[in-house]
Scaffold this active site. Structure first.
Site, PDB file in Angstrom:
ATOM      1  N   GLU A  57     -45.826   2.533  23.672  1.00  0.00           N
ATOM      2  CA  GLU A  57     -45.533   1.386  24.530  1.00  0.00           C
ATOM      3  C   GLU A  57     -46.697   0.400  24.598  1.00  0.00           C
ATOM      4  OE1 GLU A  57     -42.668   0.945  25.113  1.00  0.00           O
ATOM      5  OE2 GLU A  57     -41.595   2.677  25.932  1.00  0.00           O
TER       6      GLU A  57
ATOM      7  N   HIS B  76     -47.352   3.139  33.410  1.00  0.00           N
ATOM      8  CA  HIS B  76     -45.932   3.331  33.099  1.00  0.00           C
ATOM      9  C   HIS B  76     -45.613   4.814  33.244  1.00  0.00           C
ATOM     10  CE1 HIS B  76     -42.077   3.489  31.221  1.00  0.00           C
ATOM     11  NE2 HIS B  76     -42.514   4.170  30.176  1.00  0.00           N
TER      12      HIS B  76
ATOM     13  N   HIS C 147     -42.092   7.798  34.207  1.00  0.00           N
ATOM     14  CA  HIS C 147     -40.653   8.035  34.351  1.00  0.00           C
ATOM     15  C   HIS C 147     -40.433   8.817  35.655  1.00  0.00           C
ATOM     16  CE1 HIS C 147     -39.962   7.890  29.638  1.00  0.00           C
ATOM     17  NE2 HIS C 147     -40.601   6.837  30.102  1.00  0.00           N
TER      18      HIS C 147
ATOM     19  N   TYR D  45     -39.883  -3.052  54.660  1.00  0.00           N
ATOM     20  CA  TYR D  45     -40.864  -4.140  54.492  1.00  0.00           C
ATOM     21  C   TYR D  45     -41.877  -3.850  53.393  1.00  0.00           C
ATOM     22  CZ  TYR D  45     -44.634  -1.789  57.079  1.00  0.00           C
ATOM     23  OH  TYR D  45     -45.637  -0.943  57.455  1.00  0.00           O
TER      24      TYR D  45
ATOM     25  N   HIS E 260     -34.784   3.919  31.669  1.00  0.00           N
ATOM     26  CA  HIS E 260     -36.088   4.265  31.099  1.00  0.00           C
ATOM     27  C   HIS E 260     -37.090   4.732  32.172  1.00  0.00           C
ATOM     28  CE1 HIS E 260     -39.412   2.950  28.021  1.00  0.00           C
ATOM     29  NE2 HIS E 260     -39.819   3.940  28.789  1.00  0.00           N
TER      30      HIS E 260
ATOM     31  N   TYR F 270     -54.297  -7.717  55.838  1.00  0.00           N
ATOM     32  CA  TYR F 270     -54.201  -6.296  56.176  1.00  0.00           C
ATOM     33  C   TYR F 270     -54.711  -5.470  55.002  1.00  0.00           C
ATOM     34  CZ  TYR F 270     -51.791  -1.958  57.554  1.00  0.00           C
ATOM     35  OH  TYR F 270     -51.488  -0.670  57.867  1.00  0.00           O
TER      36      TYR F 270
HETATM   37  P1  13P Z   1     -46.159   7.622  24.515  1.00  0.00           P
HETATM   38  O1  13P Z   1     -46.398   9.113  24.494  1.00  0.00           O
HETATM   39  O2  13P Z   1     -46.113   7.042  23.125  1.00  0.00           O
HETATM   40  O3  13P Z   1     -47.114   6.914  25.424  1.00  0.00           O
HETATM   41  O4  13P Z   1     -44.672   7.322  25.009  1.00  0.00           O
HETATM   42  C1  13P Z   1     -44.027   7.798  26.100  1.00  0.00           C
HETATM   43  C2  13P Z   1     -43.091   6.756  26.650  1.00  0.00           C
HETATM   44  O5  13P Z   1     -43.187   6.408  27.806  1.00  0.00           O
HETATM   45  C3  13P Z   1     -42.082   6.117  25.867  1.00  0.00           C
HETATM   46  O6  13P Z   1     -41.409   5.185  26.677  1.00  0.00           O
END
Ligand code: 13P
Length: 214
Positions: free
Chosen positions: A75, A94, A96, A115, A157, A210
């Protein structure tokens, strides 16, 4: 330029391990980048976090050229494009996370149910349209969904959280997952009532004085 700051590289690994310990990621599904003056440091692809050492973190220039022994995260494109498009961002997380990803599977944004939605910069946390992982299309969708925002969901995703620092991006990732959990919990009973745009604007201006300001 020396990109071998061991502490900076170790902080990325520590954050990856924290993502899994906190339950906002599983296995090697997540990836993290941190801005360098002329590029970024990014996690390698498909490498278990417990096995990662500072040398495994990849340095990538703003032109997408890599230095290091490992391949960058699949990514890397959206990490780089976000850092290029957003001078206010110094770290991209990033993951999941289960609840955020469930909402993303439903192609749902997080509306102003609470909020704290305002901590992501506006009255909702958008869900970027689906595109195949690692593609320019996914990157363009993510950058668009992040306009005036610090976080977004990626349909079917997962989630992206950004920050002026890695700590702030991690904090926001946890907060977005909490909001997704709250929203999904409410949806089991009924569609929850929402706060108004005007109220979220009020919250944003109060937050400027804040603990949540940058
Ligand atoms: P990587 O191991 O290449 O970082 O990928 C995992 C991923 O989030 C694919 O969307």
């Amino acid at each position: 330029m020396n990109h071998n700051d061991i502490q900076k590289r170790q902080a990325i690994i520590d954050a990856c391990r924290r993502m899994n310990a906190l339950g906002i990621n599983q296995g090697t599904s997540g990836n993290i980048s941190v801005r360098e003056p002329d590029g970024m440091l990014i996690t390698p692809t498909s490498m278990p976090y417990d096995a990662m050492t500072p040398e495994d973190i990849v340095y990538m220039t703003l032109d997408g050229e890599c230095q290091g022994t490992r391949q960058p995260s699949s990514e890397w494109r959206f990490h780089l494009d976000i850092l290029l498009a957003r001078p206010d961002v110094n770290a991209v997380v990033h993951a999941h996370p289960p609840y955020s990803t469930s909402l993303s599977i439903l192609e749902q944004r997080i509306p102003p149910i609470h909020y704290m939605v305002a901590v992501a910069g506006g009255s909702d946390i958008r869900c970027a349209p689906y595109a195949t992982f690692g593609t320019d299309e996914l990157s363009a969708n993510a950058v668009a969904a992040l306009q005036d925002r610090k976080a977004c969901l990626l349909a079917h995703h997962g989630m992206i959280a950004t920050g002026t620092s890695l700590e702030k991006a991690m904090w926001l990732a946890v907060e977005v997952e909490t909001l997704a959990r709250q929203y999904l919990t409410c949806l089991q009973i009924t569609e929850p009532p929402l706060l108004s745009e005007q109220e979220i604007e009020r919250v944003i201006s109060r937050m400027a004085n804040y603990g949540h300001q940058d």
